[in-house]
Design a protein around this motif. Structure first.
Motif, mmCIF file in Angstrom:
data_model
loop_
_atom_site.group_PDB
_atom_site.id
_atom_site.type_symbol
_atom_site.label_atom_id
_atom_site.label_comp_id
_atom_site.label_asym_id
_atom_site.label_seq_id
_atom_site.Cartn_x
_atom_site.Cartn_y
_atom_site.Cartn_z
ATOM 1 N N THR A 133 41.985 46.741 46.541
ATOM 2 C CA THR A 133 42.367 45.515 45.870
ATOM 3 C C THR A 133 42.780 45.822 44.435
ATOM 4 O OG1 THR A 133 40.668 44.385 47.165
ATOM 5 C CG2 THR A 133 41.547 43.188 45.295
ATOM 6 N N PHE A 134 43.732 45.054 43.922
ATOM 7 C CA PHE A 134 44.174 45.200 42.537
ATOM 8 C C PHE A 134 43.962 43.885 41.797
ATOM 9 C CE2 PHE A 134 46.484 48.388 44.859
ATOM 10 C CZ PHE A 134 46.515 49.472 44.004
ATOM 11 N N ASP A 135 43.434 43.976 40.576
ATOM 12 C CA ASP A 135 43.327 42.830 39.678
ATOM 13 C C ASP A 135 44.333 43.041 38.558
ATOM 14 O OD1 ASP A 135 41.228 41.660 41.083
ATOM 15 O OD2 ASP A 135 39.686 42.630 39.860
ATOM 16 N N MET A 190 38.027 50.977 37.644
ATOM 17 C CA MET A 190 38.018 50.894 39.099
ATOM 18 C C MET A 190 36.581 50.883 39.588
ATOM 19 S SD MET A 190 39.475 54.585 40.273
ATOM 20 C CE MET A 190 38.982 56.079 39.436
ATOM 21 N N THR A 219 38.554 48.684 44.015
ATOM 22 C CA THR A 219 39.173 47.614 43.255
ATOM 23 C C THR A 219 39.613 48.181 41.925
ATOM 24 O OG1 THR A 219 37.789 45.922 44.300
ATOM 25 C CG2 THR A 219 38.874 45.322 42.221
ATOM 26 N N ILE A 220 40.905 48.076 41.639
ATOM 27 C CA ILE A 220 41.471 48.596 40.408
ATOM 28 C C ILE A 220 41.860 47.418 39.528
ATOM 29 C CG2 ILE A 220 43.317 49.995 39.404
ATOM 30 C CD1 ILE A 220 43.446 51.358 42.234
ATOM 31 N N SER A 221 41.372 47.444 38.290
ATOM 32 C CA SER A 221 41.679 46.391 37.318
ATOM 33 C C SER A 221 42.456 46.987 36.162
ATOM 34 C CB SER A 221 40.378 45.769 36.789
ATOM 35 O OG SER A 221 39.628 45.212 37.843
ATOM 36 N N TYR A 222 43.516 46.300 35.784
ATOM 37 C CA TYR A 222 44.344 46.737 34.668
ATOM 38 C C TYR A 222 43.998 45.920 33.434
ATOM 39 C CZ TYR A 222 47.086 49.187 38.124
ATOM 40 O OH TYR A 222 47.477 50.036 39.128
#
Length: 110
Positions: free
Chosen positions: A37-39, A92, A105-108
């Motif tokens: 998942t990406f945020d 992440m 889950t990767i958050s930018y």
């Protein structure tokens, strides 16, 4: 399982894949039923190793990362904070099962 070592190996495999332009080995490190998942970016989620591999093949990342902080938040889960080597940062959350990535889950950050 040493989670700090596992997340550093995950980073190394990712960076090697970016440099080679080949994400086959990286995708193989995910469990068959993994979820990625990406945020902060309008992609995903990707459910299953095959979908994750397809996503990396269709839109391969072009930037490597450097992890600078690892926090264990459970017996099989970490939050790793990193900088993209060409600028920007993120975090992440990685969960493993039987040595394979189960949830990522990767958050930018902006």
């Amino acid at each position: 399982m040493d989670l700090k070592t596992a997340v550093m190996e995950h980073q190394e495999l990712f960076n090697d894949s970016v440099r080679a332009g080949d994400f086959e080995a990286f995708a193989a490190s995910f469990a068959e039923d993994a979820v990625m998942t990406f945020d902060g970016v309008p992609v995903g989620p990707f459910k299953g190793r095959h979908k994750i591999a397809t996503a990396y093949a269709a839109q391969p990342p072009t930037d490597t990362m450097s992890i600078w902080s690892v926090e264990e938040i459970g017996p099989d889960t970490v939050i790793a904070r990193f900088d993209w080597d060409n600028g920007g940062s993120g975090s992440m959350q990685v969960q493993w099962r039987d040595g394979e990535v189960l949830n990522l889950t990767i958050s930018y950050e902006t």
